[in-house]
Write an enzyme that holds these catalytic residues in place. Structure first.
Site, PDB file in Angstrom:
ATOM      1  NE  ARG A   1       7.887  -2.832   6.153  1.00  0.00           N
ATOM      2  CZ  ARG A   1       6.564  -2.852   6.222  1.00  0.00           C
ATOM      3  NH1 ARG A   1       5.838  -2.144   5.384  1.00  0.00           N
ATOM      4  NH2 ARG A   1       5.964  -3.569   7.143  1.00  0.00           N
TER       5      ARG A   1
ATOM      6  CE  LYS B   1      -2.009  -1.109   3.919  1.00  0.00           C
ATOM      7  NZ  LYS B   1      -1.306  -2.368   4.233  1.00  0.00           N
TER       8      LYS B   1
ATOM      9  NE  ARG C   1       6.461  -0.565   9.940  1.00  0.00           N
ATOM     10  CZ  ARG C   1       5.333  -0.589   9.229  1.00  0.00           C
ATOM     11  NH1 ARG C   1       5.309   0.004   8.046  1.00  0.00           N
ATOM     12  NH2 ARG C   1       4.256  -1.185   9.673  1.00  0.00           N
TER      13      ARG C   1
ATOM     14  NE  ARG D   1       2.183  -4.668  11.253  1.00  0.00           N
ATOM     15  CZ  ARG D   1       3.243  -4.614  10.430  1.00  0.00           C
ATOM     16  NH1 ARG D   1       4.405  -5.091  10.822  1.00  0.00           N
ATOM     17  NH2 ARG D   1       3.120  -4.078   9.249  1.00  0.00           N
TER      18      ARG D   1
ATOM     19  NE  ARG E   1      -4.703  -1.051   9.729  1.00  0.00           N
ATOM     20  CZ  ARG E   1      -3.551  -0.435   9.516  1.00  0.00           C
ATOM     21  NH1 ARG E   1      -3.489   0.682   8.834  1.00  0.00           N
ATOM     22  NH2 ARG E   1      -2.430  -0.968   9.958  1.00  0.00           N
TER      23      ARG E   1
END
Ligand code: AP5
Length: 213
Positions: free
Chosen positions: A123, A13, A155, A166, A88
C-alpha cells in the site's frame, strides 16, 4: 443507504468505500482517515490519539465518537453514508444505537491473512490527496508519484510489528461484531479474495445495487 464496512486491516474497505460512495452519492466516513488527518495537522484530537495509532491500538471510544458525531452532522452525510472502520467494538456499536444512527446493512469483507499482509505491504498513500495505490495490485503510472502529482508514502502504521498489533486488536475486539450484526439480520458477507474489480462487483451484488439502478 447507510452502510457499515467491517473487516480486517488491508481487506479493501477504504478502496471499495471510495468507489461505491462516488458512484452512489454517499459520504465516505473513514474514522481512520479522520484520525490520521488530526494527527498530521496537530489538532488537540491528534495529540490525544497519536500514541494509540502508532502502536496499532484502538483509540478510546469517546474520542472517536466525538469525531464521528461531527462528521455525521455534515450536510453530505444526509444523503447516506458508508461508515468505514466504525464501529470497531461492541461498545461503539451500542454508542451508534444510542446516537440513533440507523444502519441498513453491515458489509463484512473477509480474506486470508497472507492476502492482507501482501496488500498492506504494497500500500502507498498520496500525501496530498489521500488516494491509495498498491505497488503490486494497483500501481501508479509513475513510481511513487500520485496522479495528482503528490508524493506516495507508506502509512506510519503499516510497519510489520504495528500491523501484527492491528490484526490482534481486530481479532479480539472487532471480529465479535460479525455475530452481533448477524444476529440482528444486518450482516451481508463479501468474499474479498480476488482482484479489486471482482470484489467490487461482489459488493454491488451483495448490497443489491447492480450499477444499473
Ligand atoms: P483504519 O484506517 O480504519 O485502518 P484498518 O481498519 O486497519 O484498515 P486499513 O485502512 O488498513 O485497510 P482497508 O480495509 O481500508 O484496506 P485498503 O482499502 O486501504 O484505522 C487505522 C487506525 O485508526 C486504527 O489502528 C486505530 O488506531 C484507529 N481507529 C480507526 N477507527 C477507529 C475506531 N472506530 N475506534 C478506535 N480506533 C480507531 O486496501 C489495502 C491495500 O490493498 C491498498 O493498497 C489497496 O490498493 C489494496 N487492495 C484492496 N483490495 C484489493 C484486492 N481485492 N486485491 C489486491 N489489492 C487490493
Amino acid at each position: 443507504m447507510r452502510l457499515v464496512f467491517l473487516g480486517p486491516p488491508g481487506v479493501g474497505k477504504g478502496t471499495h468505500a471510495k468507489v461505491l460512495c462516488a458512484k452512489h452519492g454517499l459520504a465516505h466516513i473513514s474514522t481512520g482517515e479522520i484520525l490520521r488527518e488530526a494527527v498530521a495537522s496537530g489538532t488537540p484530537l491528534g495529540g490525544k490519539v497519536r500514541s494509540y495509532m502508532e502502536r496499532g491500538l484502538l483509540v478510546p471510544d469517546e474520542l472517536v465518537l466525538q469525531a464521528l458525531r461531527r462528521r455525521i452532522a455534515e450536510p453530505d452525510a444526509g444523503a447516506g453514508f458508508v461508515l468505514d472502520g466504525y464501529p470497531r467494538n461492541l461498545k461503539q456499536a451500542k454508542d451508534l444505537e444510542r446516537e440513533r444512527v440507523r444502519v441498513d446493512r453491515v458489509v463484512y469483507f473477509s480474506a486470508p491473512e497472507e492476502a492482507l499482509l501482501k496488500r498492506i505491504g504494497g500500500r502507498r498513500t498520496c500525501e496530498a490527496c489521500n488516494r491509495v495505490y498498491n505497488v503490486y495490485f494497483d500501481p501508479p503510472a509513475e513510481p511513487e508519484v500520485c496522479a495528482c502529482g503528490g508524493r506516495l508514502v507508506v502509512r506510519e502504521d503499516d510497519r510489520e510489528e504495528v500491523v501484527r498489533a492491528r490484526l490482534k486488536e481486530y481479532a479480539e475486539k472487532t471480529a465479535p461484531l460479525i455475530e452481533h450484526y448477524r444476529a440482528r439480520g444486518l450482516l451481508v458477507e463479501v468474499d474479498a479474495e480476488g482482484d479489486i474489480k471482482t470484489v467490487y462487483d461482489r459488493l454491488e451484488n451483495a448490497i443489491g445495487k447492480t450499477g444499473r439502478e
